[in-house]
Design a protein around this motif. Sequence first.
Motif, short mmCIF file in Angstrom:
data_model
loop_
_atom_site.label_atom_id
_atom_site.label_comp_id
_atom_site.label_asym_id
_atom_site.label_seq_id
_atom_site.Cartn_x
_atom_site.Cartn_y
_atom_site.Cartn_z
N GLN A 53 0.82 -1.21 0.00
CA GLN A 53 0.00 0.00 0.00
C GLN A 53 0.85 1.26 0.00
N ASP A 54 2.05 1.16 0.58
CA ASP A 54 2.95 2.30 0.63
C ASP A 54 3.88 2.38 -0.57
N GLY A 55 3.73 1.44 -1.51
CA GLY A 55 4.53 1.47 -2.73
C GLY A 55 5.82 0.67 -2.67
N TYR A 56 5.86 -0.33 -1.80
CA TYR A 56 7.05 -1.17 -1.67
C TYR A 56 6.71 -2.62 -1.93
N LEU A 85 -1.62 -4.20 -5.55
CA LEU A 85 -2.33 -3.25 -4.71
C LEU A 85 -3.81 -3.63 -4.61
N VAL A 86 -4.39 -4.03 -5.72
CA VAL A 86 -5.79 -4.49 -5.72
C VAL A 86 -5.92 -5.70 -4.79
N THR A 87 -4.98 -6.62 -4.89
CA THR A 87 -5.00 -7.80 -4.02
C THR A 87 -4.86 -7.40 -2.56
N ALA A 88 -3.98 -6.44 -2.29
CA ALA A 88 -3.78 -5.98 -0.91
C ALA A 88 -5.03 -5.32 -0.34
N ARG A 95 -9.85 2.41 7.12
CA ARG A 95 -9.63 3.79 6.67
C ARG A 95 -8.14 4.10 6.64
N HIS A 96 -7.42 3.67 7.67
CA HIS A 96 -5.97 3.91 7.76
C HIS A 96 -5.24 3.30 6.57
N ASP A 97 -5.54 2.05 6.24
CA ASP A 97 -4.88 1.40 5.10
C ASP A 97 -5.32 2.03 3.78
N GLY A 98 -6.55 2.49 3.72
CA GLY A 98 -7.02 3.20 2.53
C GLY A 98 -6.25 4.49 2.31
N LEU A 99 -5.97 5.20 3.40
CA LEU A 99 -5.17 6.43 3.29
C LEU A 99 -3.77 6.11 2.77
N ALA A 100 -3.21 4.98 3.19
CA ALA A 100 -1.87 4.59 2.72
C ALA A 100 -1.89 4.30 1.22
N VAL A 101 -2.97 3.70 0.73
CA VAL A 101 -3.10 3.42 -0.71
C VAL A 101 -3.14 4.75 -1.48
N ILE A 102 -3.92 5.69 -1.00
CA ILE A 102 -4.05 6.98 -1.68
C ILE A 102 -2.72 7.74 -1.64
#
Length: 155
Positions: A53-56, A85-88, A95-102
């Motif tokens: 989610q953080d791009g790693y 990312l879709v799988t993750a 909400r917290h993990d959603g913010l990390a995706v964005i």
Amino acid sequence: MENQNISDIIESYLKQILADSQQVEIRRAEIANQFNVVPSQINYVIKTRFTIQDGYVVESKRGGGGYIRIEKVKLLDNLDFIDSLVTAVGDQITRHDGLAVIRSLFEAGAINRRESNIILAAIDKTAINTGNVEVDERLRAQILISILNHLRYES
């Protein structure tokens, strides 16, 4: 640095290395010795601070010649990353993990600040508030997956 905990310091160290190159290959025991922590502390930092989610993308090989490879990926250059990312995101996402995706989408240049703010508003707890946390997380995941799929086919 006195307000930082050891996890913050290790994360910062690894991100400094990644600032100079797209990937870093480390030996867990060596980093643990360097920071005078147990090897499981290194696992914790990598598992919580270097997520898809953080791009790693994190890859590891266990055993005597084992390593942990952390790679910073550019979203739009790598459709496999979008798939990951879709799988993750899965069927539901906090909400917290959603913010990390964005944040990851924004940092990769896939979306601009205005688009980030619009997506944040769409997945915020004030917009998605059915009274059932599980339903909220499912709706949030559906919204994010729809956005990711749209980005996959946008040029």
